[in-house]
Design a protein around this motif. Structure first.
Motif, PDB file in Angstrom:
ATOM      1  N   GLY A 100       0.844  -1.186   0.000  1.00  0.00           N
ATOM      2  CA  GLY A 100       0.000   0.000   0.000  1.00  0.00           C
ATOM      3  C   GLY A 100       0.879   1.234   0.000  1.00  0.00           C
ATOM      4  O   GLY A 100       2.097   1.145  -0.048  1.00  0.00           O
ATOM      5  N   GLN A 101       0.261   2.379   0.032  1.00  0.00           N
ATOM      6  CA  GLN A 101       1.011   3.623   0.043  1.00  0.00           C
ATOM      7  C   GLN A 101       1.678   3.827   1.393  1.00  0.00           C
ATOM      8  O   GLN A 101       1.051   3.598   2.420  1.00  0.00           O
ATOM      9  N   PRO A 102       2.922   4.260   1.405  1.00  0.00           N
ATOM     10  CA  PRO A 102       3.583   4.537   2.671  1.00  0.00           C
ATOM     11  C   PRO A 102       2.797   5.562   3.472  1.00  0.00           C
ATOM     12  O   PRO A 102       2.370   6.583   2.946  1.00  0.00           O
ATOM     13  N   GLY A 103       2.571   5.252   4.713  1.00  0.00           N
ATOM     14  CA  GLY A 103       1.881   6.184   5.586  1.00  0.00           C
ATOM     15  C   GLY A 103       0.378   5.985   5.650  1.00  0.00           C
ATOM     16  O   GLY A 103      -0.282   6.516   6.535  1.00  0.00           O
ATOM     17  N   ASP A 104      -0.206   5.227   4.702  1.00  0.00           N
ATOM     18  CA  ASP A 104      -1.652   5.005   4.736  1.00  0.00           C
ATOM     19  C   ASP A 104      -2.015   4.114   5.912  1.00  0.00           C
ATOM     20  O   ASP A 104      -1.399   3.075   6.144  1.00  0.00           O
ATOM     21  N   MET A 105      -3.025   4.561   6.657  1.00  0.00           N
ATOM     22  CA  MET A 105      -3.528   3.792   7.790  1.00  0.00           C
ATOM     23  C   MET A 105      -5.046   3.773   7.714  1.00  0.00           C
ATOM     24  O   MET A 105      -5.659   4.714   7.219  1.00  0.00           O
ATOM     25  N   LEU A 106      -5.643   2.707   8.208  1.00  0.00           N
ATOM     26  CA  LEU A 106      -7.096   2.619   8.277  1.00  0.00           C
ATOM     27  C   LEU A 106      -7.540   3.166   9.630  1.00  0.00           C
ATOM     28  O   LEU A 106      -7.031   2.746  10.674  1.00  0.00           O
ATOM     29  N   TYR A 107      -8.443   4.135   9.589  1.00  0.00           N
ATOM     30  CA  TYR A 107      -8.952   4.776  10.809  1.00  0.00           C
ATOM     31  C   TYR A 107     -10.461   4.669  10.872  1.00  0.00           C
ATOM     32  O   TYR A 107     -11.138   4.584   9.843  1.00  0.00           O
TER      33      TYR A 107
END
Length: 81
Positions: free
Chosen positions: A10-17
């Motif tokens: 996935g994209q660096p830094g992407d997180m599920l919130y």
């Protein structure tokens, strides 16, 4: 090994919130968060989705504030894969 090596695809830094706000958001209010999926649960709205790093997180918080929405909980679920 650094944090980037541990992050799934996935994209660096992407997180599920998940952002839970007080009240039932209208379709128009939900449209202010195109990167998040809105689900009404009881008298609350859960906004869940991928947030791109710190800037994306701050952007969601700024939009919540601009709409005078009261966050009840904010949960980082896991990195996007």
């Amino acid at each position: 090994m650094d944090d980037a090596d541990l992050r799934p695809h996935g994209q660096p830094g992407d997180m599920l919130y998940e952002f839970v706000v007080d009240g039932l958001l209208s379709a128009r209010a939900c449209a202010a968060f195109p990167e998040l999926q809105a689900v009404h649960v009881g008298e609350q709205t859960r906004l869940t989705g991928s947030v791109d790093g710190r800037a994306g997180f701050r952007s969601v918080l700024d939009r919540l504030d601009a709409l005078a929405l009261t966050p009840i909980t904010i949960t980082r679920l896991f990195p996007v894969t």
